[in-house]
Scaffold this motif. Sequence first.
Motif, PDB file in Angstrom:
ATOM      1  N   THR A 214       0.852  -1.191   0.000  1.00  0.00           N
ATOM      2  CA  THR A 214       0.000   0.000   0.000  1.00  0.00           C
ATOM      3  C   THR A 214       0.887   1.239   0.000  1.00  0.00           C
ATOM      4  OG1 THR A 214      -1.737   1.211   1.165  1.00  0.00           O
ATOM      5  CG2 THR A 214      -0.204  -0.011   2.528  1.00  0.00           C
ATOM      6  N   ILE A 215       0.405   2.329  -0.558  1.00  0.00           N
ATOM      7  CA  ILE A 215       1.212   3.548  -0.550  1.00  0.00           C
ATOM      8  C   ILE A 215       1.418   3.986   0.901  1.00  0.00           C
ATOM      9  CG2 ILE A 215       0.606   4.412  -2.840  1.00  0.00           C
ATOM     10  CD1 ILE A 215      -1.493   6.203  -1.460  1.00  0.00           C
ATOM     11  N   ALA A 216       2.536   4.660   1.169  1.00  0.00           N
ATOM     12  CA  ALA A 216       2.875   5.045   2.532  1.00  0.00           C
ATOM     13  C   ALA A 216       1.913   6.101   3.064  1.00  0.00           C
ATOM     14  CB  ALA A 216       4.308   5.581   2.576  1.00  0.00           C
ATOM     15  N   ARG A 217       1.505   5.895   4.326  1.00  0.00           N
ATOM     16  CA  ARG A 217       0.726   6.921   5.037  1.00  0.00           C
ATOM     17  C   ARG A 217       1.669   7.610   5.995  1.00  0.00           C
ATOM     18  NH1 ARG A 217      -3.375   5.914   1.687  1.00  0.00           N
ATOM     19  NH2 ARG A 217      -4.401   3.929   2.032  1.00  0.00           N
ATOM     20  N   GLY A 218       1.576   8.893   6.134  1.00  0.00           N
ATOM     21  CA  GLY A 218       2.445   9.566   7.084  1.00  0.00           C
ATOM     22  C   GLY A 218       2.288  11.065   6.994  1.00  0.00           C
ATOM     23  N   VAL A 219       3.276  11.753   7.542  1.00  0.00           N
ATOM     24  CA  VAL A 219       3.236  13.212   7.570  1.00  0.00           C
ATOM     25  C   VAL A 219       3.565  13.733   6.164  1.00  0.00           C
ATOM     26  CG1 VAL A 219       4.197  15.247   8.673  1.00  0.00           C
ATOM     27  CG2 VAL A 219       4.027  13.105   9.959  1.00  0.00           C
ATOM     28  N   PRO A 220       2.698  14.558   5.586  1.00  0.00           N
ATOM     29  CA  PRO A 220       2.979  15.081   4.242  1.00  0.00           C
ATOM     30  C   PRO A 220       4.258  15.898   4.235  1.00  0.00           C
ATOM     31  CG  PRO A 220       0.736  15.576   4.899  1.00  0.00           C
ATOM     32  CD  PRO A 220       1.442  15.078   6.112  1.00  0.00           C
ATOM     33  N   ILE A 221       4.960  15.881   3.118  1.00  0.00           N
ATOM     34  CA  ILE A 221       6.213  16.618   3.014  1.00  0.00           C
ATOM     35  C   ILE A 221       5.943  18.118   3.055  1.00  0.00           C
ATOM     36  CG2 ILE A 221       8.055  17.195   1.369  1.00  0.00           C
ATOM     37  CD1 ILE A 221       7.776  14.060   0.684  1.00  0.00           C
ATOM     38  N   GLY A 222       6.710  18.817   3.878  1.00  0.00           N
ATOM     39  CA  GLY A 222       6.542  20.262   3.996  1.00  0.00           C
ATOM     40  C   GLY A 222       5.602  20.668   5.112  1.00  0.00           C
ATOM     41  N   SER A 223       4.998  19.692   5.819  1.00  0.00           N
ATOM     42  CA  SER A 223       4.066  20.103   6.878  1.00  0.00           C
ATOM     43  C   SER A 223       4.696  19.951   8.253  1.00  0.00           C
ATOM     44  CB  SER A 223       2.756  19.321   6.772  1.00  0.00           C
ATOM     45  OG  SER A 223       2.933  18.027   7.269  1.00  0.00           O
ATOM     46  N   GLU A 224       4.182  20.729   9.195  1.00  0.00           N
ATOM     47  CA  GLU A 224       4.723  20.769  10.556  1.00  0.00           C
ATOM     48  C   GLU A 224       4.148  19.612  11.361  1.00  0.00           C
ATOM     49  OE1 GLU A 224       6.735  23.116  11.681  1.00  0.00           O
ATOM     50  OE2 GLU A 224       6.613  24.705  10.168  1.00  0.00           O
ATOM     51  N   LEU A 225       4.983  19.005  12.214  1.00  0.00           N
ATOM     52  CA  LEU A 225       4.500  17.901  13.044  1.00  0.00           C
ATOM     53  C   LEU A 225       3.353  18.334  13.951  1.00  0.00           C
ATOM     54  CD1 LEU A 225       7.476  15.726  14.261  1.00  0.00           C
ATOM     55  CD2 LEU A 225       6.081  15.551  12.218  1.00  0.00           C
ATOM     56  N   GLU A 226       3.473  19.549  14.524  1.00  0.00           N
ATOM     57  CA  GLU A 226       2.483  19.952  15.523  1.00  0.00           C
ATOM     58  C   GLU A 226       1.084  20.143  14.924  1.00  0.00           C
ATOM     59  OE1 GLU A 226       2.888  23.851  17.222  1.00  0.00           O
ATOM     60  OE2 GLU A 226       4.274  24.482  15.652  1.00  0.00           O
ATOM     61  N   PHE A 227       1.013  20.362  13.595  1.00  0.00           N
ATOM     62  CA  PHE A 227      -0.294  20.551  12.985  1.00  0.00           C
ATOM     63  C   PHE A 227      -0.827  19.278  12.338  1.00  0.00           C
ATOM     64  CE2 PHE A 227       1.603  24.934  12.467  1.00  0.00           C
ATOM     65  CZ  PHE A 227       0.994  25.407  13.617  1.00  0.00           C
ATOM     66  N   THR A 228      -0.062  18.184  12.466  1.00  0.00           N
ATOM     67  CA  THR A 228      -0.519  16.924  11.875  1.00  0.00           C
ATOM     68  C   THR A 228      -1.466  16.237  12.851  1.00  0.00           C
ATOM     69  OG1 THR A 228       1.638  16.769  10.818  1.00  0.00           O
ATOM     70  CG2 THR A 228       0.310  14.775  10.847  1.00  0.00           C
ATOM     71  N   ASP A 229      -2.534  15.648  12.342  1.00  0.00           N
ATOM     72  CA  ASP A 229      -3.504  15.020  13.261  1.00  0.00           C
ATOM     73  C   ASP A 229      -2.890  13.805  13.942  1.00  0.00           C
ATOM     74  OD1 ASP A 229      -4.939  12.396  11.787  1.00  0.00           O
ATOM     75  OD2 ASP A 229      -3.933  13.824  10.461  1.00  0.00           O
ATOM     76  N   GLU A 230      -3.476  13.431  15.101  1.00  0.00           N
ATOM     77  CA  GLU A 230      -2.869  12.383  15.948  1.00  0.00           C
ATOM     78  C   GLU A 230      -2.791  11.036  15.247  1.00  0.00           C
ATOM     79  OE1 GLU A 230      -5.225  12.377  19.491  1.00  0.00           O
ATOM     80  OE2 GLU A 230      -4.940  14.532  19.705  1.00  0.00           O
ATOM     81  N   ILE A 231      -3.822  10.696  14.485  1.00  0.00           N
ATOM     82  CA  ILE A 231      -3.850   9.370  13.863  1.00  0.00           C
ATOM     83  C   ILE A 231      -2.739   9.250  12.827  1.00  0.00           C
ATOM     84  CG2 ILE A 231      -5.237   7.785  12.478  1.00  0.00           C
ATOM     85  CD1 ILE A 231      -7.707   9.056  13.837  1.00  0.00           C
ATOM     86  N   THR A 232      -2.594  10.290  11.998  1.00  0.00           N
ATOM     87  CA  THR A 232      -1.537  10.277  10.988  1.00  0.00           C
ATOM     88  C   THR A 232      -0.164  10.198  11.642  1.00  0.00           C
ATOM     89  OG1 THR A 232      -2.899  11.626   9.523  1.00  0.00           O
ATOM     90  CG2 THR A 232      -0.551  11.566   9.041  1.00  0.00           C
ATOM     91  N   LEU A 233       0.015  11.028  12.684  1.00  0.00           N
ATOM     92  CA  LEU A 233       1.308  11.070  13.361  1.00  0.00           C
ATOM     93  C   LEU A 233       1.617   9.725  14.011  1.00  0.00           C
ATOM     94  CD1 LEU A 233       3.521  13.102  13.682  1.00  0.00           C
ATOM     95  CD2 LEU A 233       2.474  13.900  15.796  1.00  0.00           C
TER      96      LEU A 233
END
Lengths: 202, 202
Positions: A171-190
Amino acid sequence: MNFQSKLIENAVEEIAKLPGIGKKTALRLVLHLLKQEEQSTSLLTDSLLKLRKEIKACKTCYMIGDTEECSCGKEHRDQSVICVVEDIRDVIAIDNTAQYRGMFHVLGGIISPIEGVSPKDLNIEALIERVHEAAGQVKEIIMALPSTMEGDTTAYYIGKKLKEYKVKVSTIARGVPIGSELEFTDEITLGRSIQSRVNYDL
Amino acid sequence: MNFQSKLIENAVEEIAKLPGIGKKTALRLVLHLLKQEEQSTSLLTDSLLKLRKEIKACKTCYMIGDTEECSCGKEHRDQSVICVVEDIRDVIAIDNTAQYRGMFHVLGGIISPIEGVSPKDLNIEALIERVHEAAGQVKEIIMALPSTMEGDTTAYYIGKKLKEYKVKVSTIARGVPIGSELEFTDEITLGRSIQSRVNYDL
């Protein structure tokens, strides 16, 4: 709204049937067309009618195009990998990354009991058939489905169906999008990005 | 974007010529039409072609409609007052308030030296002619033009032209919109709303 004209009313109503377009926007578009030369309206309507009449779905991968045989069987595409997507917009998006040169398989939707979409309504059987007929030539199936419950269900269903064939399912990778800040990433994605961490090749 | 299909590409390009619609939205609309029955596309294109071919502008007020004579001359409209507007969207908006039952006059734009729109390009001469021919029957001209420099210029120009006729010229009230907070209203609007304050009838 009262348009004082049946012609305008009809045109506005037809345009407002399109998704995301309300009556006010429809009226704006109608007035725009009226300001342009008559030819620009006929160019628009001709292109839509021609599209609707002549468009064909590829018999193999279900990507729509000008003929019943798209580029999926051509040599420049890697014949050992199939990327499974929900609809043709995903094909265009992935193709435009220029990071993938394999084949596609368009499901035409995802399994969704709420919207009444069952596996039978999708091109899943055709995918299994395709893997079966390729007889070992297809080495990997990449699931590029939405990261929603419906997307995961569909991927899981297809994965189970493919179990009897010697084919890698990824499956394609799920994760933090490139260029986005960790603190604004939702908990499930993080959370998932930590679980699916990737080792550095040092 | 590479759509892998001339048919889709043409349709997307034609739709994306409409104002406020980009290529991604156009593709979404195209895919929506392809999912619907063929009839819904032809209903849409028929309504647009019919509109473009059969629409007529009223000879008197320039409101567009199904015939060359709209409701402007009808008895249920107050024949003593003409509301001057920029385009037909304003007619529909004002008509829908149900607060105005007079006639309209559509200028077809406003004077704008930057965009190269001069008084000659607008239906201003026709308005003067209309007031002239009514020979005193028209008592008031209400300017319902945008509250921009162009709108004010246009209103001023028309006002001067109407000076020789015995007709009252007014403009719609500018001020704080109903339901909005004073602190969030811009300074110019607020300043103007104090200048143009209205006396209570006590």
